[in-house]
Design an enzyme around this catalytic site. Structure first.
Site, short mmCIF file in Angstrom:
data_model
loop_
_atom_site.label_atom_id
_atom_site.label_comp_id
_atom_site.label_asym_id
_atom_site.label_seq_id
_atom_site.Cartn_x
_atom_site.Cartn_y
_atom_site.Cartn_z
CB SER A 148 52.93 6.91 6.13
OG SER A 148 51.53 6.71 6.07
CE1 TYR A 161 52.60 12.37 4.75
CE2 TYR A 161 51.34 10.33 4.61
CZ TYR A 161 52.13 11.19 5.32
OH TYR A 161 52.46 10.89 6.62
CE LYS A 165 55.65 10.50 5.56
NZ LYS A 165 56.72 10.88 6.51
#
Length: 257
Positions: A148, A161, A165
């Site tokens: 991401s 998150y 990533k």
């Protein structure tokens, strides 16, 4: 061999995690359209069976194998059943991910951290390790890890998150460095905001969308199908000299600051 021929995946076998919907489904369809035999995988067998049936009816070769990538026995079964069915694995797309928490770092807890790290980082590492011996034995393969832009540039309220990533990007680079001698390539693809169920909390927020589209050069959110093209390149011989790379598909998000 022509460039068009180099994109041809006829005879190749591709495993795509989290492929019953969203980005994973678009990638699976793209790989199938280019000739690959695809293994549709997500947590529920009925969901993967439905997608596989739809693809078979469209004239493509596909099977569904349920797998919760956070569970060791299910990861092992996914690879074992793929080998049993097709005898090889040429392409592994580590797409499945979770984002169970949206908020500041200090308000999260260890349980959430462990859960998101287990699915977003540990599982792709171990699943790749299971596929690696088969790719090595056949002289090569392509691993594509869906990361991401949050793994490159920190946003707000997506801290845990983002950490996972970012780790996935470094995993890709280490796989490329260590396994290149076996003909195995590994690359990371970093989407921006895409209209999927995973990111629904973001794109369903009108204020947030207005802010995002007002800054991003292309002035819109991506559709899942817009991620398939880069994966076709990285999966095929058209991208045969591409490894250890980090490729953004973000509408210009990273240059908008």
């Amino acid at each position: 061999m022509s460039i068009k021929q180099r994109f041809d995946l006829t005879g190749k076998v591709a495993v795509i995690t989290g492929s019953s919907k969203g980005i994973g489904l678009s990638i699976a369809k793209g790989l199938a359209e280019n000739g690959a035999k695809v293994v549709i995988s997500s947590r529920k067998q009925d969901a993967v069976d439905a997608v596989a049936k739809e693809m078979q009816e469209a004239g493509f070769e596909a099977i569904g194998i349920a797998c919760h990538i956070g569970e060791a026995d299910q990861r092992e079964a996914l690879i074992a059943k793929t080998i049993e069915k097709y005898g090889r694995i040429d392409i592994l797309v580590n797409n499945a991910a979770i984002n169970p928490y949206y908020g500041p770092l200090e308000d999260s807890d260890e349980e959430v951290f462990d859960k998101v790290m287990n699915v977003n980082v540990k599982a792709p590492w171990l699943l790749s390790n299971l596929a690696q011996p088969h790719m090595k034995a056949q002289g090569g393969g392509s691993i594509i890890n869906i990361s991401s832009v949050e793994g490159i540039h920190p946003g707000f309220k997506l801290g845990l998150y983002s950490v996972t990533k970012s780790a996935l990007i470094m995993l890709s680079k280490n796989q490329a460095k260590e396994w290149g001698r076996h003909g195995i390539r590994s690359n990371a693809v970093c989407p921006g905001l895409v209209k999927t169920k995973l990111s629904q909390a973001l794109w369903s927020n009108e204020k947030m969308v207005a802010g995002y589209t007002g800054v991003v050069p292309l002035k819109r959110i991506a559709e899942p199908d817009e991620l398939a093209g880069i994966v076709m390149l990285l999966a095929s011989d058209a991208g045969s000299y591409m490894t250890g790379g980090v490729y953004t598909v973000d509408g210009g998000y990273l240059i908008s600051g």
